[in-house]
Scaffold this active site. Structure first.
Site, PDB file in Angstrom:
ATOM      1  N   ASP A  30      10.399 -30.062  35.625  1.00 58.94           N
ATOM      2  CA  ASP A  30      10.261 -28.800  34.990  1.00 58.94           C
ATOM      3  C   ASP A  30      10.324 -27.472  36.063  1.00 58.94           C
ATOM      4  O   ASP A  30       9.642 -26.665  35.714  1.00 58.94           O
ATOM      5  CB  ASP A  30       9.038 -28.997  34.267  1.00 58.94           C
ATOM      6  CG  ASP A  30       8.874 -30.105  33.210  1.00 58.94           C
ATOM      7  OD1 ASP A  30       9.845 -30.926  33.076  1.00 58.94           O
ATOM      8  OD2 ASP A  30       7.514 -30.057  32.624  1.00 58.94           O
ATOM      9  N   LYS A  45      12.597 -32.326  27.348  1.00 54.37           N
ATOM     10  CA  LYS A  45      11.379 -33.037  26.992  1.00 54.37           C
ATOM     11  C   LYS A  45      10.506 -32.048  26.059  1.00 54.37           C
ATOM     12  O   LYS A  45      10.269 -30.700  26.517  1.00 54.37           O
ATOM     13  CB  LYS A  45      10.407 -33.903  27.842  1.00 54.37           C
ATOM     14  CG  LYS A  45       9.732 -32.739  28.850  1.00 54.37           C
ATOM     15  CD  LYS A  45       9.092 -33.809  30.033  1.00 54.37           C
ATOM     16  CE  LYS A  45       8.536 -33.094  31.204  1.00 54.37           C
ATOM     17  NZ  LYS A  45       7.242 -32.304  30.937  1.00 54.37           N
ATOM     18  N   CYS A  90       1.834 -31.473  33.635  1.00 57.60           N
ATOM     19  CA  CYS A  90       2.891 -32.492  33.669  1.00 57.60           C
ATOM     20  C   CYS A  90       2.947 -33.296  34.797  1.00 57.60           C
ATOM     21  O   CYS A  90       3.216 -34.500  34.829  1.00 57.60           O
ATOM     22  CB  CYS A  90       4.405 -31.651  33.455  1.00 57.60           C
ATOM     23  SG  CYS A  90       4.590 -30.707  32.065  1.00 57.60           S
TER      24      CYS A  90
END
Length: 197
Positions: free
Chosen positions: A20, A81, A114
């Site tokens: 990310d 995602k 995450c």
């Protein structure tokens, strides 16, 4: 009786996970510029050593794609995602295709969301996880620090980009040693990531 994870990395059993590193996070994440430059160095190292790279983007429609400084050429997978953990069905399938994969080198944002959830899921599947401290950050240093402490206590290895790249090369006689040495010649940024709360 728990045996300490030694964390010996070899290229043939290692995968890099880039989590990310997106445009929308740029203004919010502490020392984002530093972790981008270290992330880019890690991906160059992965290319030199033939290590597969798996990249995710959290809800790219809203948060933008991976920052342009990070070159995703040759990545095995780049997946959108909504789940916080990177361990998606497609990622599990990709891992299953890599023979003898044992270690995951994990970096990106955010450390306490995450990165933490990915690391815990991977270690739960019996993989060894190395988190690159100089390529991992959060919006809050408090969140980042306690996530790294928690993860270290669960047997996850918290390390640095230079340590990882040199461990993967292992020998000055390695055919790629000179190229890897050039990547790390300029030390990783001495950023505020070291500051305690």
């Amino acid at each position: 009786f728990q045996i300490t994870t030694l964390g010996n990395l070899i290229p043939s059993s290692t995968v890099f996970f880039c989590c990310d590193m997106q445009e929308r996070f740029r203004p919010a994440i502490k020392y984002f510029g530093d972790i981008i430059s270290v992330g880019q160095r890690l991906l160059q190292g992965a290319r030199l050593l033939g290590i597969p790279v798996i990249v995710t983007e959290q809800y790219p429609k809203g948060l933008g794609s991976t920052v342009q400084e990070i070159d995703l050429a040759g990545a095995k997978l780049v997946l959108p995602k909504t789940k916080f953990s990177m361990v998606l069905p497609e990622v599990e399938a990709a891992l299953a295709e890599i023979p003898g994969v044992r270690s995951v080198v994990l970096f990106g944002v955010e450390t306490h969301v995450c990165i933490q959830q990915t690391a815990l899921e991977l270690i739960g599947r019996g993989l060894e996880v190395h988190i690159v401290a100089d390529a991992t950050s959060s919006r809050s240093m408090m969140d980042r620090m306690f996530a790294l402490e928690r993860l270290a206590r669960t047997g996850i290895i918290v390390t640095t980009s230079e340590a990882i790249l040199l461990q993967l090369v292992g020998d000055k006689e390695h055919p790629k040693f000179k190229e890897i040495q050039n990547l790390i010649k300029a030390s990783a940024p001495e950023s505020g990531l070291l500051s305690k709360v």
